[in-house]
Design a protein around this motif. Structure first.
Motif, mmCIF file in Angstrom:
data_model
loop_
_atom_site.group_PDB
_atom_site.id
_atom_site.type_symbol
_atom_site.label_atom_id
_atom_site.label_comp_id
_atom_site.label_asym_id
_atom_site.label_seq_id
_atom_site.Cartn_x
_atom_site.Cartn_y
_atom_site.Cartn_z
ATOM 1 N N VAL A 202 0.834 -1.208 0.000
ATOM 2 C CA VAL A 202 0.000 0.000 0.000
ATOM 3 C C VAL A 202 0.865 1.253 0.000
ATOM 4 O O VAL A 202 0.539 2.246 -0.674
ATOM 5 C CB VAL A 202 -0.937 -0.003 1.228
ATOM 6 C CG1 VAL A 202 -1.619 1.346 1.403
ATOM 7 C CG2 VAL A 202 -1.975 -1.107 1.091
ATOM 8 N N ILE A 203 1.978 1.225 0.732
ATOM 9 C CA ILE A 203 2.829 2.411 0.818
ATOM 10 C C ILE A 203 3.934 2.403 -0.234
ATOM 11 O O ILE A 203 4.635 3.396 -0.403
ATOM 12 C CB ILE A 203 3.457 2.568 2.215
ATOM 13 C CG1 ILE A 203 4.463 1.430 2.467
ATOM 14 C CG2 ILE A 203 2.378 2.593 3.286
ATOM 15 C CD1 ILE A 203 5.348 1.642 3.676
ATOM 16 N N LEU A 204 4.090 1.283 -0.946
ATOM 17 C CA LEU A 204 5.176 1.161 -1.911
ATOM 18 C C LEU A 204 4.765 1.474 -3.339
ATOM 19 O O LEU A 204 5.607 1.508 -4.227
ATOM 20 C CB LEU A 204 5.779 -0.250 -1.845
ATOM 21 C CG LEU A 204 6.403 -0.630 -0.494
ATOM 22 C CD1 LEU A 204 6.901 -2.072 -0.522
ATOM 23 C CD2 LEU A 204 7.531 0.324 -0.133
ATOM 24 N N GLY A 205 3.475 1.689 -3.552
ATOM 25 C CA GLY A 205 3.056 2.131 -4.881
ATOM 26 C C GLY A 205 2.026 1.271 -5.555
ATOM 27 O O GLY A 205 1.025 1.774 -6.069
ATOM 28 N N SER A 206 2.213 -0.040 -5.574
ATOM 29 C CA SER A 206 1.309 -0.893 -6.353
ATOM 30 C C SER A 206 -0.045 -1.067 -5.683
ATOM 31 O O SER A 206 -1.076 -1.137 -6.363
ATOM 32 C CB SER A 206 1.944 -2.268 -6.582
ATOM 33 O OG SER A 206 1.961 -3.021 -5.392
ATOM 34 N N GLY A 207 -0.030 -1.179 -4.368
ATOM 35 C CA GLY A 207 -1.279 -1.403 -3.654
ATOM 36 C C GLY A 207 -1.822 -2.801 -3.837
ATOM 37 O O GLY A 207 -2.965 -3.085 -3.448
ATOM 38 N N ARG A 208 -1.018 -3.707 -4.408
ATOM 39 C CA ARG A 208 -1.447 -5.089 -4.616
ATOM 40 C C ARG A 208 -0.507 -6.049 -3.902
ATOM 41 O O ARG A 208 0.698 -5.821 -3.852
ATOM 42 C CB ARG A 208 -1.491 -5.428 -6.117
ATOM 43 C CG ARG A 208 -2.569 -4.675 -6.877
ATOM 44 C CD ARG A 208 -2.633 -5.099 -8.336
ATOM 45 N NE ARG A 208 -3.704 -4.402 -9.032
ATOM 46 C CZ ARG A 208 -4.965 -4.796 -9.052
ATOM 47 N NH1 ARG A 208 -5.301 -5.925 -8.418
ATOM 48 N NH2 ARG A 208 -5.884 -4.113 -9.688
ATOM 49 N N SER A 209 -1.062 -7.096 -3.372
ATOM 50 C CA SER A 209 -0.264 -8.091 -2.665
ATOM 51 C C SER A 209 0.572 -8.876 -3.665
ATOM 52 O O SER A 209 0.051 -9.373 -4.659
ATOM 53 C CB SER A 209 -1.179 -9.033 -1.886
ATOM 54 O OG SER A 209 -0.423 -10.041 -1.249
ATOM 55 N N TYR A 210 1.871 -8.994 -3.419
ATOM 56 C CA TYR A 210 2.739 -9.741 -4.315
ATOM 57 C C TYR A 210 2.755 -11.231 -3.971
ATOM 58 O O TYR A 210 3.373 -12.031 -4.671
ATOM 59 C CB TYR A 210 4.167 -9.195 -4.275
ATOM 60 C CG TYR A 210 4.761 -9.097 -2.890
ATOM 61 C CD1 TYR A 210 5.355 -10.199 -2.291
ATOM 62 C CD2 TYR A 210 4.726 -7.900 -2.183
ATOM 63 C CE1 TYR A 210 5.895 -10.119 -1.028
ATOM 64 C CE2 TYR A 210 5.263 -7.815 -0.910
ATOM 65 C CZ TYR A 210 5.850 -8.919 -0.342
ATOM 66 O OH TYR A 210 6.375 -8.838 0.926
ATOM 67 N N SER A 211 2.080 -11.612 -2.875
ATOM 68 C CA SER A 211 2.029 -13.013 -2.462
ATOM 69 C C SER A 211 0.707 -13.264 -1.752
ATOM 70 O O SER A 211 -0.062 -12.333 -1.481
ATOM 71 C CB SER A 211 3.196 -13.343 -1.520
ATOM 72 O OG SER A 211 3.050 -12.612 -0.305
ATOM 73 N N GLY A 212 0.449 -14.528 -1.446
ATOM 74 C CA GLY A 212 -0.684 -14.838 -0.598
ATOM 75 C C GLY A 212 -0.335 -14.550 0.849
ATOM 76 O O GLY A 212 0.839 -14.489 1.220
ATOM 77 N N ALA A 213 -1.342 -14.354 1.680
ATOM 78 C CA ALA A 213 -1.131 -14.115 3.111
ATOM 79 C C ALA A 213 -2.122 -14.978 3.881
ATOM 80 O O ALA A 213 -3.331 -14.832 3.722
ATOM 81 C CB ALA A 213 -1.322 -12.646 3.455
ATOM 82 N N MET A 214 -1.585 -15.875 4.723
ATOM 83 C CA MET A 214 -2.414 -16.837 5.435
ATOM 84 C C MET A 214 -2.075 -16.838 6.916
ATOM 85 O O MET A 214 -0.902 -16.781 7.301
ATOM 86 C CB MET A 214 -2.192 -18.242 4.865
ATOM 87 C CG MET A 214 -2.977 -19.327 5.550
ATOM 88 S SD MET A 214 -2.654 -20.965 4.828
ATOM 89 C CE MET A 214 -0.926 -21.192 5.266
ATOM 90 N N VAL A 215 -3.103 -16.885 7.760
ATOM 91 C CA VAL A 215 -2.896 -16.929 9.208
ATOM 92 C C VAL A 215 -2.351 -18.300 9.585
ATOM 93 O O VAL A 215 -2.972 -19.321 9.317
ATOM 94 C CB VAL A 215 -4.217 -16.660 9.963
ATOM 95 C CG1 VAL A 215 -3.983 -16.738 11.475
ATOM 96 C CG2 VAL A 215 -4.788 -15.302 9.584
ATOM 97 N N GLN A 216 -1.178 -18.329 10.212
ATOM 98 C CA GLN A 216 -0.571 -19.596 10.632
ATOM 99 C C GLN A 216 -0.727 -19.833 12.126
ATOM 100 O O GLN A 216 -0.709 -20.984 12.578
ATOM 101 C CB GLN A 216 0.903 -19.674 10.245
ATOM 102 C CG GLN A 216 1.826 -18.759 11.023
ATOM 103 C CD GLN A 216 3.278 -19.140 10.864
ATOM 104 O OE1 GLN A 216 3.941 -19.535 11.807
ATOM 105 N NE2 GLN A 216 3.788 -19.040 9.630
ATOM 106 N N ILE A 217 -0.862 -18.770 12.910
ATOM 107 C CA ILE A 217 -1.173 -18.898 14.342
ATOM 108 C C ILE A 217 -2.260 -17.883 14.658
ATOM 109 O O ILE A 217 -2.108 -16.684 14.400
ATOM 110 C CB ILE A 217 0.060 -18.670 15.217
ATOM 111 C CG1 ILE A 217 1.050 -19.827 15.028
ATOM 112 C CG2 ILE A 217 -0.325 -18.547 16.688
ATOM 113 C CD1 ILE A 217 2.276 -19.762 15.903
ATOM 114 N N ALA A 218 -3.374 -18.377 15.194
ATOM 115 C CA ALA A 218 -4.546 -17.531 15.432
ATOM 116 C C ALA A 218 -4.350 -16.627 16.655
ATOM 117 O O ALA A 218 -3.744 -17.013 17.645
ATOM 118 C CB ALA A 218 -5.777 -18.409 15.637
#
Length: 206
Positions: free
Chosen positions: A84-100
């Protein structure tokens, strides 16, 4: 958890000057992050950023054969949503919760607006971004040159450091997915580390 406790539970929020935090606080809301939840899909536009408490979020890339490899971890020392702060505003990878656990979330647009003021949040997030880049470089070297035992030890130490706990609720299958190796490789490596007296593990725990 009170507002002040929620702030102190995340190091980035806790490091903000009071004036900056007061501007952000009305836009922050608590959220429960459950195990396995996908927060971002690769290349998806980011509309929400997260400041974890004791939750851990894996940044993962998926190969053509469907296997996944972790390329980073976000915990209470940082935030999820740096593009978001780097320009593209798009995730370059997936993001998954590994510990709740819990987190604070806010609109990506609000964070970007505060970042663009060029004040304390700006410099704080840039320093955090630099740290993440260093971690990614170190990870690349480790994956190229170290044995599975060494990679497992590094990963466990990193998770322990973020959680500040000695008991980690992780399965060998999950760890294998994050390291990009077969579960059998993790089993053998964990056995080696246990015989050396470095770790102790039981079913579902390390």
């Amino acid at each position: 958890m009170s507002s002040e406790q929620s702030r102190s539970a995340n190091h980035l929020l806790a490091a903000l000057p009071e004036e900056v935090y007061q501007r952000l606080e009305p836009h922050l809301s608590p959220v429960k992050l459950t195990l396995g939840t996908i927060l971002y899909e690769p290349l998806a536009e980011i509309d929400t950023v997260y400041f974890p408490h004791n939750a851990l979020i894996s940044l993962v890339t998926t190969l053509e054969n469907g296997s996944t490899t972790e390329i980073g971890i976000v915990g209470k020392t940082g935030c999820l949503g740096l593009p978001v702060i780097l320009g593209s505003g798009r995730s370059y990878s997936g993001a998954m919760v590994q510990i709740a656990d819990g987190a604070m979330k806010m609109s990506a647009m609000v964070l970007k607006k505060e970042f663009d003021r060029g004040e304390e949040l700006h410099s704080l997030l840039l320093r955090y971004t630099e740290t993440r880049l260093k971690e990614t470089s170190q990870l690349a070297v480790c994956n190229r040159n170290h044995t599975i035992e060494e990679r497992l030890a590094r990963w466990l130490l990193m998770v322990q450091d973020l959680l500040e706990e000695d008991e980690l609720p992780l399965t060998q299958e999950f760890i294998g997915n994050m390291l990009g190796v077969r579960r059998s490789g993790v089993t053998l490596s964990a056995g080696t580390l246990q015989r050396a007296g470095i770790i102790r593990y039981s079913r579902g725990k390390n």
